[in-house]
Design a protein around this motif. Sequence first.
Motif, PDB file in Angstrom:
ATOM      1  N   THR A 113       1.106  -1.234   0.029  1.00  0.00           N
ATOM      2  CA  THR A 113       0.027  -0.019  -0.128  1.00  0.00           C
ATOM      3  C   THR A 113       0.927   1.216   0.121  1.00  0.00           C
ATOM      4  N   VAL A 114       0.536   2.103  -1.164  1.00  0.00           N
ATOM      5  CA  VAL A 114       1.438   3.335  -1.174  1.00  0.00           C
ATOM      6  C   VAL A 114       0.598   4.338  -0.728  1.00  0.00           C
ATOM      7  N   ASN A 427      -0.949  -4.472   5.413  1.00  0.00           N
ATOM      8  CA  ASN A 427      -1.841  -3.808   4.350  1.00  0.00           C
ATOM      9  C   ASN A 427      -1.731  -2.191   4.841  1.00  0.00           C
ATOM     10  N   TYR A 428      -2.243  -2.069   5.872  1.00  0.00           N
ATOM     11  CA  TYR A 428      -2.763  -0.800   6.504  1.00  0.00           C
ATOM     12  C   TYR A 428      -1.726   0.187   6.570  1.00  0.00           C
ATOM     13  N   PRO A 429      -1.593   1.357   6.312  1.00  0.00           N
ATOM     14  CA  PRO A 429      -0.700   2.476   6.970  1.00  0.00           C
ATOM     15  C   PRO A 429      -0.798   2.282   8.637  1.00  0.00           C
ATOM     16  N   LYS A 430       0.486   2.643   8.994  1.00  0.00           N
ATOM     17  CA  LYS A 430       0.652   2.595  10.530  1.00  0.00           C
ATOM     18  C   LYS A 430      -0.629   3.147  11.288  1.00  0.00           C
ATOM     19  N   ASP A 431      -0.742   4.439  10.873  1.00  0.00           N
ATOM     20  CA  ASP A 431      -1.779   5.329  11.340  1.00  0.00           C
ATOM     21  C   ASP A 431      -3.136   4.616  11.455  1.00  0.00           C
ATOM     22  N   GLN A 432      -3.573   4.002  10.335  1.00  0.00           N
ATOM     23  CA  GLN A 432      -4.764   3.334  10.202  1.00  0.00           C
ATOM     24  C   GLN A 432      -4.890   2.185  11.123  1.00  0.00           C
TER      25      GLN A 432
END
Length: 625
Positions: A113-114, A427-432
């Motif tokens: 995921t970018v 798959n999720y950005p760390k914040d999410q």
Amino acid sequence: MNFLHHSWKPEFRQPFGAVPLNSTVILRVKASEIEKLKLHTYFNDQETFYSPTKSVEANFWEFNITLPEVPGLFWYDFSFEANGRTYAYGTQGDLLGGEGKIYETKPPSYQITVYNPERKTPAWYTNGIMYQIFPDRFNRGSDFSLDNFHENAILHPNWNDTPHYFREKDNSIKYWDFFGGTLTGITEKLDYLKSLNVTILYLNPIFKSQSNHRYDTGDYMTIDPVLGTQESFETLANACKERGIAIILDGVFSHTGDDSLYFNKYGNYPEMGACQSKDSLYYSWYTFTDYPKTYACWWGVDSMPNTDEMHPDFQAFIFKNKDSVIKHWMKAGASGWRLDVADELPDPFIKGLKTAMIEENADSVLIGEVWEDASRKVAYNELRTYFSGYELDAVMNYPFRDTFIDFIIGEKSSGATARMMMSLSENYPKDQFMGNMNLIGSHDRRRILNVLSEAFKFLRNRADLSYRLDDEHYALAVKRLKLLSLIQFTFPGVPCIYYGDEVGVQGFEDPFNRRTYPWGNEDLDLLKWYRQITQLRSDYPVFQNGSWKPYDASDDLFVFERRNDDTLCFCLFNRNAIAVHLFKQPDCDGCTGLDLISGETVALSPIVVPPLSYAIVLTTLKPDN
């Protein structure tokens, strides 16, 4: 022939997981007796091939790639030849990442995921504890008045009655039942919420509507009179602020009610609605196929006509205007929004709404109702961009709920459970990922005690309104709930309590999962447990923001660590009702730790976990660890 890539291990992929725009990623494989190795990548329909460089380590090959400058999903897999045949290597068939598999046909690809990292999820949210309230069913406040109900409302005189739907022959509901919960009633119970260390209050819809659930909005700018007034809301917001509680409102924007100021099918509002005239200010909000009889509506429910979220007038009303719905209620005291059925809302609408929220309050939070892995959700044949960095701060973590319920009741092994959670982490950005709204109960699902008792299996789907668990099944369900809730409060993400779960409320599907809070009839032992685990999360920041790592264990034992700069905790959960399970971490030989639940000092070689029990062990490591 040997070939290995493992997307969760640093020797094969660095950095781990989702990455910011324009990042450099190193992908490595360990292989022998192969030739013609290639990396295949895919991004926005563009396919690229890369040749490897030989690593300094024996049998390792690596690829250095620069990821795109725009958000999206970047996919990759490998091809090679061996013994005169062509092979491919990709993730396993469950598409969850980790160790892959050799294929003789096109493989399923790995995902990166970018995202744009500029916006950060505020700490008040990620460090918080959430409590969800269905407003009609929480507390009948001192402002309760019969004068506030509409003519088709049926009021239960007894707060402890069972909810009921009074359906017409066509399955529609003309008369809605109410219990009379109010916003003032919530205000009067805020000290109760603080006893549970709640810092976030999520309210199901509170705007004027015909139904008791209020997902059929009648007037976005008016509090439902049954619940109170704008003054009632502002009083609640101020009282919450004094106690360090932020309010999240439910935003229902994919549709309105047919009995609304905007559609006005029944003429109950003085202003001309879209169903009354094409000259209505709101006609452009809706899509008619045979005016005025037939129109697009939410999942075929004609009492909920769909809105055209991309129409400029609708967007102006919801979030662009100075006194738009979003800005109006944020000025009144809301700190964020939960988007109902986010999959029904176009990405540009969500992006615009989030931008408007930031303009009003840079520390506001936007949560989406998404039931699957939100990083790669496809809705209406379109890949959603929730985690691009411009839209959602968090989603309702139904994969967490479903996965851990399956583990607790024995339908999923600890290994499969860890694999699912690692996939979300990847798959999720760390914040999410750290902001996942980790729920185990909600207004859309059976009450958690009914689920964990497995009563639905022997009832054969007969959701009897009068059914209550017998003592044996209730005791089993409570033991399992203690396991599940402790996982919830020690796992990365924001734990959410659905009102009443903490005191033993039971119920099958809607409307029975929306019973009233049982004031005076609480399971006090269960309530004591919830106060203990909410205090645990509040007292130890490692459970709010620490890293996590799962460990291999037996099928019945789920083990993970939480770690930050000065704290390491092992979290162990034994679902087996008969067997004791042991866990030994070689690095901890000779170490002791403090069990944060029992308060006892325990040895770490091994940690002993009794049947249907748990251990949360704060470790005291030797200096070289």
